[in-house]
Scaffold this motif. Structure first.
Motif, PDB file in Angstrom:
ATOM      1  N   SER A  19       0.821  -1.205   0.000  1.00  0.00           N
ATOM      2  CA  SER A  19       0.000   0.000   0.000  1.00  0.00           C
ATOM      3  C   SER A  19       0.858   1.260   0.000  1.00  0.00           C
ATOM      4  N   GLY A  23       0.681   3.440  -3.260  1.00  0.00           N
ATOM      5  CA  GLY A  23      -0.449   4.280  -2.874  1.00  0.00           C
ATOM      6  C   GLY A  23      -0.530   5.607  -3.581  1.00  0.00           C
ATOM      7  N   GLN A  27      -3.923   4.624  -6.726  1.00  0.00           N
ATOM      8  CA  GLN A  27      -4.838   4.639  -5.591  1.00  0.00           C
ATOM      9  C   GLN A  27      -5.899   3.557  -5.693  1.00  0.00           C
ATOM     10  N   GLN A  30      -4.372   0.470  -4.487  1.00  0.00           N
ATOM     11  CA  GLN A  30      -4.252   0.523  -3.034  1.00  0.00           C
ATOM     12  C   GLN A  30      -5.564   0.129  -2.368  1.00  0.00           C
ATOM     13  N   HIS A 115      -4.909   4.040   4.382  1.00  0.00           N
ATOM     14  CA  HIS A 115      -4.868   2.594   4.137  1.00  0.00           C
ATOM     15  C   HIS A 115      -3.738   1.893   4.889  1.00  0.00           C
TER      16      HIS A 115
END
Length: 550
Positions: A19, A23, A27, A30, A115
């Motif tokens: 992640s 990230g 996204q 993620q 996250h």
């Protein structure tokens, strides 16, 4: 099957690295990682729960180092059930947060940090339920602390930094006490493994046993927000974004309750401090619910009901009978889902009405009937209205109290009835003010953006609830076109009211309600499972023999 035991911890930790790596650039990937991993953790938790029920406790010694040298993870009926419910709840909350747009629309949050922090929190919670020694349990607490501070202070606003600072100070104090207790235990017995401690602790002088027990109970009581060490909670949780508050209220306090159950049955059988625990349970019930009666902000009101209903669980631990532990376990899994749901609904109310201050709300039953239903069902469940799971858990605890027949048991039965009635009063108050009465003059309309006029760290103005820094200070309505997308509450600067709430948020909330209702539909199998869990806890032998290979 034993090889599956570490996976609920390892999968979220590995996913955290992915992640963080992808990230900022990917996204959607993620978000996919987070949802997929939590789904896998839920499936693994169900498998472990079923296996522990059929085969008995499962254990693994990491690195193949036997106690006391190695790290031991153990899954029995209780930990399997807690893993399953917590995994289901965290998955629902994640979906809710995606619907809210808190992770993909807020450009002010660096590295899409929600996250990774959320996955680390899930790993810490799972490790707590599986920990087979005091040191690993301590490490689990610290993992949760790091992730919790990040989630609690998302956006870095003044109120959130103050709340986060309070939370960290209290947590560090409890960690210090925990470390001292671990050091004393190891110095006295040469091990921190639960199974070995269960065999060696009876050989210590009674005074030393009582001191170690008191220190551990203090640590876990702080984590569980048991009165009189619960004052930090109402000022810490309400300032966070709705999904964060929901998972904190639903799970993190139950981690403390779980640890109390585990240590009181495995390490300190005999219920030497049962009367003290019942006195604390009574105080938590009554003081918590009276605090809720006095509140006009929905999030703070729910925070006080959380403190109050922790008392029901401590009641069962204080009685320390099979029936009491069975009822307490039912109430724990019920409360995880219901309390999480109510905080998710609070987030929906804030998005629809622009505030959680009850004096500014009204008419939501007519304006948003589905939202009204999403509040009404868990509210009645929290109050213990039959035949919902809240009633089943409370009935089990009160029957255990009547069967015990002691003075404290009868006092707690009466206290449980009073607390339940006051909880019903509090939920009816919320219903009347926010949903049933006509909308008050000046209530935010759909498409209104409520912007904070002063979000600095030195903001000490009181909101309408009389509490500084609760997020109601300096709010000015600014009319903008309806449906404009704003990252609601993540960075603390804007909340857009909308007549149509995002479907993922509604669906995730409905899923947690369905989970709570399933405890009613399957009340027979659930209570049978919790009774077997209680027998296993009190018997201790299966756990010890599995870990030590006897």
């Amino acid at each position: 099957m034993n090889a599956l035991v570490p996976l609920p911890v390892l999968l979220p930790l590995c996913a955290t690295g992915l992640s963080l790596t992808f990230g900022t650039r990917m996204q959607r990937f993620q978000r996919f990682i987070s949802v997929a991993v939590l789904t896998a953790v839920l499936a693994l938790s169900i498998i472990l729960m079923i296996a522990a029920d059929r085969q008995g406790p499962l254990s693994v010694h990491l690195g193949d180092f036997a106690p006391p040298l190695g790290i031991t993870l153990v899954a029995d009926r209780l930990s399997g059930l807690m893993l399953t419910v917590s995994s289901a709840v965290t998955l629902c909350v994640l979906i809710y947060s995606l619907g809210q747009g808190m992770t993909d629309r807020d450009k002010e949050t660096p590295l899409a940090v929600f996250h990774p922090a959320y996955l680390i929190l899930v790993a810490g919670v799972s490790c707590t339920f599986l920990a087979g020694d005091l040191v690993n349990l301590f490490v689990s607490f610290e993992i949760m602390l790091v992730a919790s501070f990040v989630l609690l202070t998302l956006g870095g606003t003044g109120p959130r930094m103050r709340a986060g600072s309070t939370y960290v100070i209290i947590s560090l104090f409890s960690s210090m006490v925990f470390l001292i207790a671990i050091a004393m235990t190891y110095a006295a017995l040469g091990t921190v493994n639960f199974a070995q401690l269960a065999e060696r602790l009876p050989g210590l002088p009674l005074g030393v046993q009582t001191l170690i027990q008191a220190m551990l109970i203090t640590v876990f009581a702080i984590k569980a927000a048991v009165f009189p060490v619960a004052a930090w909670l109402p000022d810490s949780y309400p300032t966070a974004p709705a999904p964060v508050t929901a998972v904190f209220a639903g799970l993190l306090t139950k981690v403390g309750v779980y640890c109390m159950m585990r240590t009181e049955t495995l390490l300190f059988p005999g219920n030497r401090i049962g009367d003290l625990l019942m006195a604390v349970a009574l105080a938590s019930m009554l003081i918590g619910i009276l605090g809720a009666v006095a509140q006009t902000d929905l999030k703070r009101l729910l925070s006080f009901t959380l403190i109050s209903h922790i008392g029901f669980m401590v009641f069962g631990i204080g009685l320390a009978t099979r029936e009491a532990y069975g009822g307490a376990i039912v109430y724990v899994v019920h409360h995880i889902t219901v309390q999480t749901t109510l905080f998710l609904v609070a987030g929906l109310i804030e998005r629809r009405g622009g505030t959680t201050e009850l004096t500014r709300l009204g008419g939501l039953a007519k304006a948003a009937p589905i939202l009204a239903l999403l509040f009404f069902v868990p509210a009645m469940n929290l109050a213990g209205i039959p035949p919902l799971s809240g009633f089943i858990g409370k009935l089990g605890l009160m029957r255990a109290g009547v069967a015990d027949g002691s003075t404290w048991a009868w006092i707690l039965v009466a206290g449980s009835v009073v607390t339940s009635l006051l909880t019903l009063y509090v939920t009816a108050k919320v219903w009347n003010l926010a949903f049933w009465r006509a909308a008050p003059p000046g209530q935010a309309e759909a498409g209104t953006v409520l912007e904070s006029g002063d979000d600095s760290d030195d903001d000490t103005d009181e909101g309408p609830d009389g509490v500084p820094g609760t997020g109601d200070e300096g709010i000015e309505p600014v009319h903008r076109p309806g449906g404009q997308a704003v990252a609601a509450m993540l960075h603390g600067r804007a909340v857009t009211t909308t007549s149509r709430l995002p479907r993922p948020m509604m669906a995730a909330t409905a899923a947690t309600i369905a989970l709570a209702l399933s405890f009613t539909v399957f009340a027979g199998p659930l209570t049978a499972f919790t009774d077997r869990s209680a027998v296993e806890l009190l018997k201790r032998t299966p756990y010890i023999e599995e870990v030590l290979g006897k």
